[in-house]
Design a protein around this motif. Structure first.
Motif, PDB file in Angstrom:
ATOM      1  N   PHE A 334       1.073   0.135 -27.782  1.00  0.00           N
ATOM      2  CA  PHE A 334       0.899   1.609 -27.871  1.00  0.00           C
ATOM      3  C   PHE A 334       0.007   2.093 -26.732  1.00  0.00           C
ATOM      4  N   ARG A 335      -0.664   1.156 -26.043  1.00  0.00           N
ATOM      5  CA  ARG A 335      -1.662   1.578 -25.043  1.00  0.00           C
ATOM      6  C   ARG A 335      -1.486   0.868 -23.700  1.00  0.00           C
ATOM      7  N   VAL A 336      -1.398  -0.434 -23.733  1.00  0.00           N
ATOM      8  CA  VAL A 336      -1.387  -1.222 -22.492  1.00  0.00           C
ATOM      9  C   VAL A 336       0.056  -1.396 -21.998  1.00  0.00           C
ATOM     10  N   LEU A 337       0.233  -1.140 -20.687  1.00  0.00           N
ATOM     11  CA  LEU A 337       1.536  -1.374 -20.073  1.00  0.00           C
ATOM     12  C   LEU A 337       1.539  -2.787 -19.489  1.00  0.00           C
ATOM     13  N   HIS A 338       2.689  -3.425 -19.551  1.00  0.00           N
ATOM     14  CA  HIS A 338       2.792  -4.784 -19.004  1.00  0.00           C
ATOM     15  C   HIS A 338       4.019  -4.877 -18.096  1.00  0.00           C
ATOM     16  N   GLY A 339       3.960  -5.812 -17.203  1.00  0.00           N
ATOM     17  CA  GLY A 339       5.108  -6.058 -16.321  1.00  0.00           C
ATOM     18  C   GLY A 339       4.998  -7.477 -15.790  1.00  0.00           C
ATOM     19  N   ARG A 340       5.794  -7.795 -14.796  1.00  0.00           N
ATOM     20  CA  ARG A 340       5.730  -9.134 -14.197  1.00  0.00           C
ATOM     21  C   ARG A 340       6.257  -9.076 -12.773  1.00  0.00           C
ATOM     22  N   THR A 341       5.847 -10.043 -11.991  1.00  0.00           N
ATOM     23  CA  THR A 341       6.401 -10.163 -10.637  1.00  0.00           C
ATOM     24  C   THR A 341       7.688 -10.984 -10.721  1.00  0.00           C
ATOM     25  N   ALA A 342       8.517 -10.852  -9.694  1.00  0.00           N
ATOM     26  CA  ALA A 342       9.769 -11.639  -9.663  1.00  0.00           C
ATOM     27  C   ALA A 342       9.410 -13.115  -9.694  1.00  0.00           C
ATOM     28  N   PHE A 343      10.360 -13.917 -10.100  1.00  0.00           N
ATOM     29  CA  PHE A 343      10.066 -15.355 -10.114  1.00  0.00           C
ATOM     30  C   PHE A 343      11.301 -16.162  -9.743  1.00  0.00           C
ATOM     31  N   THR A 344      11.052 -17.380  -9.326  1.00  0.00           N
ATOM     32  CA  THR A 344      12.130 -18.343  -9.108  1.00  0.00           C
ATOM     33  C   THR A 344      11.868 -19.523 -10.052  1.00  0.00           C
ATOM     34  N   GLY A 345      12.861 -20.363 -10.166  1.00  0.00           N
ATOM     35  CA  GLY A 345      12.667 -21.556 -10.992  1.00  0.00           C
ATOM     36  C   GLY A 345      12.951 -21.284 -12.458  1.00  0.00           C
ATOM     37  N   ASN A 346      12.543 -22.260 -13.295  1.00  0.00           N
ATOM     38  CA  ASN A 346      12.835 -22.195 -14.724  1.00  0.00           C
ATOM     39  C   ASN A 346      11.588 -21.709 -15.473  1.00  0.00           C
ATOM     40  N   ARG A 347      11.656 -20.477 -15.960  1.00  0.00           N
ATOM     41  CA  ARG A 347      10.504 -19.865 -16.635  1.00  0.00           C
ATOM     42  C   ARG A 347      10.904 -19.538 -18.065  1.00  0.00           C
ATOM     43  N   ILE A 348      10.224 -20.148 -19.026  1.00  0.00           N
ATOM     44  CA  ILE A 348      10.534 -19.954 -20.442  1.00  0.00           C
ATOM     45  C   ILE A 348       9.342 -19.263 -21.108  1.00  0.00           C
ATOM     46  N   VAL A 349       9.586 -18.085 -21.665  1.00  0.00           N
ATOM     47  CA  VAL A 349       8.520 -17.322 -22.334  1.00  0.00           C
ATOM     48  C   VAL A 349       8.925 -17.100 -23.785  1.00  0.00           C
ATOM     49  N   CYS A 350       8.000 -17.294 -24.697  1.00  0.00           N
ATOM     50  CA  CYS A 350       8.303 -16.981 -26.110  1.00  0.00           C
ATOM     51  C   CYS A 350       7.252 -16.026 -26.634  1.00  0.00           C
ATOM     52  N   GLY A 351       7.480 -15.504 -27.808  1.00  0.00           N
ATOM     53  CA  GLY A 351       6.525 -14.578 -28.415  1.00  0.00           C
ATOM     54  C   GLY A 351       7.174 -13.772 -29.515  1.00  0.00           C
ATOM     55  N   SER A 352       6.523 -12.672 -29.858  1.00  0.00           N
ATOM     56  CA  SER A 352       7.089 -11.760 -30.848  1.00  0.00           C
ATOM     57  C   SER A 352       6.408 -10.406 -30.714  1.00  0.00           C
ATOM     58  N   TYR A 353       6.977  -9.460 -31.420  1.00  0.00           N
ATOM     59  CA  TYR A 353       6.315  -8.176 -31.631  1.00  0.00           C
ATOM     60  C   TYR A 353       5.586  -8.250 -32.977  1.00  0.00           C
ATOM     61  N   VAL A 354       4.574  -7.405 -33.147  1.00  0.00           N
ATOM     62  CA  VAL A 354       3.916  -7.215 -34.449  1.00  0.00           C
ATOM     63  C   VAL A 354       3.811  -5.704 -34.637  1.00  0.00           C
ATOM     64  N   SER A 355       4.164  -5.223 -35.817  1.00  0.00           N
ATOM     65  CA  SER A 355       4.127  -3.750 -36.014  1.00  0.00           C
ATOM     66  C   SER A 355       2.673  -3.260 -35.983  1.00  0.00           C
ATOM     67  N   ARG A 356       2.518  -1.986 -35.625  1.00  0.00           N
ATOM     68  CA  ARG A 356       1.157  -1.406 -35.564  1.00  0.00           C
ATOM     69  C   ARG A 356       0.509  -1.425 -36.952  1.00  0.00           C
ATOM     70  N   SER A 357       1.330  -1.085 -37.964  1.00  0.00           N
ATOM     71  CA  SER A 357       0.766  -1.085 -39.330  1.00  0.00           C
ATOM     72  C   SER A 357       0.204  -2.453 -39.670  1.00  0.00           C
ATOM     73  N   ASP A 358       0.951  -3.490 -39.261  1.00  0.00           N
ATOM     74  CA  ASP A 358       0.549  -4.842 -39.671  1.00  0.00           C
ATOM     75  C   ASP A 358      -0.681  -5.343 -38.926  1.00  0.00           C
ATOM     76  N   TRP A 359      -0.819  -4.992 -37.641  1.00  0.00           N
ATOM     77  CA  TRP A 359      -2.016  -5.535 -36.961  1.00  0.00           C
ATOM     78  C   TRP A 359      -3.250  -4.702 -37.297  1.00  0.00           C
ATOM     79  N   LEU A 360      -3.031  -3.365 -37.501  1.00  0.00           N
ATOM     80  CA  LEU A 360      -4.192  -2.553 -37.915  1.00  0.00           C
ATOM     81  C   LEU A 360      -4.630  -2.939 -39.333  1.00  0.00           C
ATOM     82  N   ASN A 361      -3.663  -3.355 -40.153  1.00  0.00           N
ATOM     83  CA  ASN A 361      -3.993  -3.842 -41.493  1.00  0.00           C
ATOM     84  C   ASN A 361      -4.975  -5.014 -41.408  1.00  0.00           C
TER      85      ASN A 361
END
Ligand SMILES: C[N+](C)(C)CCCC[C@H](N)C(=O)O
Ligand SMILES: O=C(O)CCC(=O)C(=O)O
Length: 370
Positions: A334-361
């Motif tokens: 809701f506040r911080v913007l994120h981005g990334r630079t271009a990349f080469t090679g094999n890049r594997i990223v994992c993660g998830s979203y969490v709802s605002r209600s749930d993290w403020l809870n």
């Protein structure tokens, strides 16, 4: 501190004075609605037991008080007792102030030394570790959790502790590389200018959690973060008419993919009634074509976005760093913007979203916010 020192009745309200100088005026309807006796309030479910409409004709018959309590007898013979420590919380200015979030604006790389970087075991197993991470998210919108097992499963544990995995069309726990599993540039090796995710959802994800599990045979793929509230505040100070425009104009965003067409329209900068910043919805990629009521409105749209993006694209405002296996980055979408630079090679990223209600809870349960 909260001892009651005096109570007087004015028309259908009681004016209550406390030892610490606080004074509070409460209407009879509020008092009866907030009666905490067992027939008005369920202490096992923390819910009101009244339907509310039954309260329309009630009046205070008599009242008395001592240092700790206010006692009321009503015209229907109902009796209520209110603890001083309960009542004092509802002095309006203090009540409003207690609900405010107080983000600390940041600019550029200095933020690296201010945000939390907590060992996974400390975050997952200690209250102090959790408090450190959630306080960093509330203050700065960013936190790092280190020494996380280099797996989707270990990352999922962290996501659950942050409030729980939020499911979207991208999945619950997601893992992405440059293979185009979805019709989105995140699933490529292209650079991504800083943005907020999900501007096409009615409610954007609250947190975005990223864990780079691998980056081999290549380079680049650095993460870029910028404080959306810092940029919005600069815009308000330097281009107030553009700030005004972006807090009022509903910008269309959409996500298109086989069988999917998400679309939502909302201001890029969202503020509360006191003009406090609440949310940034800035994503230049997912904007959908719009008609404008006039040439002036059209030109305001582009000028305001250009001026806001000068802050977000300014490398002095950005923090660029490389995620590594074991380091989980959490940011307030809701506040911080994120981005990334271009990349080469094999890049594997994992993660998830969490709802605002749930993290403020979680933050509220840790008594970090009201
Ligand atoms: C891989 N992950 C699910 C995090 C992102 C999916 C794409 C999000 C989209 N670019 C947006 O800005 O909303
Ligand atoms: O690949 C990354 O580091 C970030 C991708 C991204 O911006 C996103 O998933 O929204």
């Amino acid at each position: 501190m909260s001892a009651i020192t005096d109570v007087n009745k004015f028309d259908r309200a009681l004016n209550i004075k406390f030892e610490n100088g606080t004074s509070l005026s409460v209407e009879d309807c509020w008092l009866r609605d907030n009666c905490r006796c067992s027939s008005c309030y369920r202490s096992d479910t923390f819910q009101k037991a009244n339907y509310l409409l039954e309260l329309s004709g009630i009046k205070i018959s008599t009242f008395k008080f001592d240092a700790c309590n206010l006692y009321i007898e009503w015209n229907d013979k109902h009796q209520s007792t209110y603890e001083a420590s309960f009542l004092i919380k509802f002095q309006y200015d203090k009540w409003k102030d207690s609900r405010k979030l107080r983000p600390i604006l940041w600019k550029g790389v200095d933020i690296e030394n201010k945000i939390a970087k907590v060992h996974a075991r400390e975050f997952l197993n200690t209250e102090s570790g959790a408090i450190t991470v959630f306080k960093s998210l509330i203050d700065y919108g960013v936190a790092l959790i280190d020494q996380v097992g280099v797996s989707l499963e270990a990352t999922e544990q962290v996501c659950k502790a942050l409030g729980g995995v939020q499911h979207t069309l991208f999945g619950g726990m997601w893992q992405f590389t440059s293979v185009q599993d979805h019709a989105d540039t995140a699933y490529t090796n292209l650079p991504l200018a800083v943005h907020n995710d999900n501007t096409y959802f009615n409610e954007a994800a609250g947190l975005q959690i990223l864990h780079c599990l691998e980056h081999s045979n290549g380079e680049g793929g650095e993460t870029i973060l910028v404080d959306g509230f810092f940029g919005a505040t600069k815009l308000k100070n330097e281009f107030p008419e553009d700030f005004e425009f972006l807090t009022n104009f509903n910008l269309d965003a959409e996500y298109l993919e086989d069988g999917h067409h998400y679309k939502y329209s909302a201001p890029v900068i969202n503020v509360d009634k006191e003009k406090n910043l609440e949310q940034i919805r800035f994503n230049v990629y997912d904007r959908s074509p719009m008609a404008f009521s006039s040439g002036e409105e059209c030109r305001s749209y582009y000028r305001a976005l250009w001026n806001l993006s000068t802050y977000y694209q300014n490398t002095d405002c950005q923090w660029k760093f490389k995620l590594y296996p074991g380091l989980v980055m959490v940011m307030d979408n809701f506040r911080v913007l994120h981005g990334r630079t271009a990349f080469t090679g094999n890049r594997i990223v994992c993660g998830s979203y969490v709802s605002r209600s749930d993290w403020l809870n979680k933050a509220r349960a840790l008594k970090l916010i009201q």
